[in-house]
Design a protein around this motif. Structure first.
Motif, PDB file in Angstrom:
ATOM      1  N   LYS A 266      59.677  26.782  78.799  1.00  0.00           N
ATOM      2  CA  LYS A 266      59.893  26.183  80.117  1.00  0.00           C
ATOM      3  C   LYS A 266      61.084  26.875  80.784  1.00  0.00           C
ATOM      4  N   SER A 267      60.958  27.129  82.081  1.00  0.00           N
ATOM      5  CA  SER A 267      62.020  27.793  82.834  1.00  0.00           C
ATOM      6  C   SER A 267      62.852  26.766  83.577  1.00  0.00           C
ATOM      7  N   ALA A 268      64.149  26.979  83.565  1.00  0.00           N
ATOM      8  CA  ALA A 268      65.055  26.134  84.334  1.00  0.00           C
ATOM      9  C   ALA A 268      65.351  26.763  85.692  1.00  0.00           C
ATOM     10  N   ASN A 269      64.754  27.931  85.956  1.00  0.00           N
ATOM     11  CA  ASN A 269      65.063  28.684  87.170  1.00  0.00           C
ATOM     12  C   ASN A 269      64.019  28.556  88.263  1.00  0.00           C
ATOM     13  N   GLY A 270      63.164  27.573  88.197  1.00  0.00           N
ATOM     14  CA  GLY A 270      62.133  27.413  89.210  1.00  0.00           C
ATOM     15  C   GLY A 270      60.759  27.626  88.624  1.00  0.00           C
ATOM     16  N   PRO A 271      59.738  27.579  89.463  1.00  0.00           N
ATOM     17  CA  PRO A 271      58.369  27.654  88.959  1.00  0.00           C
ATOM     18  C   PRO A 271      58.008  29.043  88.445  1.00  0.00           C
ATOM     19  N   THR A 272      57.050  29.067  87.544  1.00  0.00           N
ATOM     20  CA  THR A 272      56.425  30.301  87.094  1.00  0.00           C
ATOM     21  C   THR A 272      55.079  30.373  87.795  1.00  0.00           C
ATOM     22  N   TYR A 273      54.802  31.509  88.438  1.00  0.00           N
ATOM     23  CA  TYR A 273      53.547  31.690  89.160  1.00  0.00           C
ATOM     24  C   TYR A 273      52.537  32.352  88.241  1.00  0.00           C
TER      25      TYR A 273
ATOM     26  N   PRO B 201      54.030  21.103  84.985  1.00  0.00           N
ATOM     27  CA  PRO B 201      54.499  21.071  86.376  1.00  0.00           C
ATOM     28  C   PRO B 201      55.442  22.226  86.732  1.00  0.00           C
ATOM     29  N   ASP B 202      55.929  22.970  85.734  1.00  0.00           N
ATOM     30  CA  ASP B 202      56.803  24.121  86.011  1.00  0.00           C
ATOM     31  C   ASP B 202      55.994  25.369  86.349  1.00  0.00           C
ATOM     32  N   PHE B 203      54.660  25.263  86.386  1.00  0.00           N
ATOM     33  CA  PHE B 203      53.785  26.380  86.732  1.00  0.00           C
ATOM     34  C   PHE B 203      53.069  26.121  88.042  1.00  0.00           C
ATOM     35  N   GLN B 204      52.890  27.184  88.802  1.00  0.00           N
ATOM     36  CA  GLN B 204      52.108  27.111  90.018  1.00  0.00           C
ATOM     37  C   GLN B 204      50.938  28.081  89.885  1.00  0.00           C
ATOM     38  N   TYR B 205      49.736  27.524  89.856  1.00  0.00           N
ATOM     39  CA  TYR B 205      48.524  28.324  89.695  1.00  0.00           C
ATOM     40  C   TYR B 205      48.142  28.933  91.041  1.00  0.00           C
ATOM     41  N   LEU B 206      47.936  30.261  91.070  1.00  0.00           N
ATOM     42  CA  LEU B 206      47.645  30.959  92.314  1.00  0.00           C
ATOM     43  C   LEU B 206      46.177  31.344  92.460  1.00  0.00           C
TER      44      LEU B 206
END
Length: 189
Positions: free
Chosen positions: A24-31, A56-61
């Motif tokens: 998990k990233s603490a720096n914003g979403p992973t695309y 929720p830390d991922f954004q599916y493109l």
């Protein structure tokens, strides 16, 4: 023969492994975009879409490619293109950039390409900073049969903005020279 190169078999097992193992990233979403091994065509499901529903830390493109806007910076994220890597690492990304719609290309600052499991940087080509991004998969029999030696790691981009958009891009390659041993239980190399 993909089943012989996997330790997690089937959609649910592969999805569970990815959800549990990916940090998990603490720096914003992973695309995330799906690639050629991420679609279960018969069922119409993609691992990326289901993965992002659980994290929720991922954004599916979407499948294969998409654009991501971060401030005034437009990034083209693509799994890559069919086929293997050419003799010169830069050739495939040069051709993809040359064949992009001219309006899309003129609005693109950075292009990130996966699929080929290697690392490369082509700065300023067609006014785009283009990258082949490394992978997290170590050498397998399948990759060896294709004549590919994967580069394991990733990259961190530090993007500096000027008055008219992207001013400078600094690259911090995070390459791992030795793969983790026994990171895939039950898989034989």
């Amino acid at each position: 023969d993909a089943v012989y190169h996997q330790f997690a078999h089937g959609f649910d097992a592969q999805l569970k492994y990815a959800i549990d193992a990916y940090p998990k990233s603490a720096n914003g979403p992973t695309y995330l975009v799906d690639g050629n091994h991420d679609t279960y065509r018969a069922e119409g499901a993609t691992t990326g879409e289901w993965f992002a529903r659980s994290r929720p830390d991922f954004q599916y493109l979407g499948w294969h490619s998409a654009f991501v806007d971060i401030g005034p910076c437009r990034i083209f994220v693509a799994h890559g293109a069919k086929g293997g890597l050419s003799y010169a690492r830069s050739y495939r990304i040069q051709k993809i950039l040359e064949q992009m719609d001219t309006t899309e290309r003129s609005q693109t600052d950075i292009a990130l390409f996966g699929h080929w499991h290697v690392a490369a940087h082509l700065p300023g080509y067609q006014s785009v900073d283009a990258f082949l991004v490394p992978c997290f998969q170590r050498q397998t029999r399948f990759l060896r049969s294709l004549g590919m030696q994967p580069v394991i790691g990733g990259l961190v981009l530090e993007i500096e903005f000027g008055q008219k958009g992207v001013w400078n891009v600094r690259v911090d390659w995070r390459l791992y020279r030795e793969p983790v041993v026994d990171d895939h239980p039950g898989l034989k190399f």
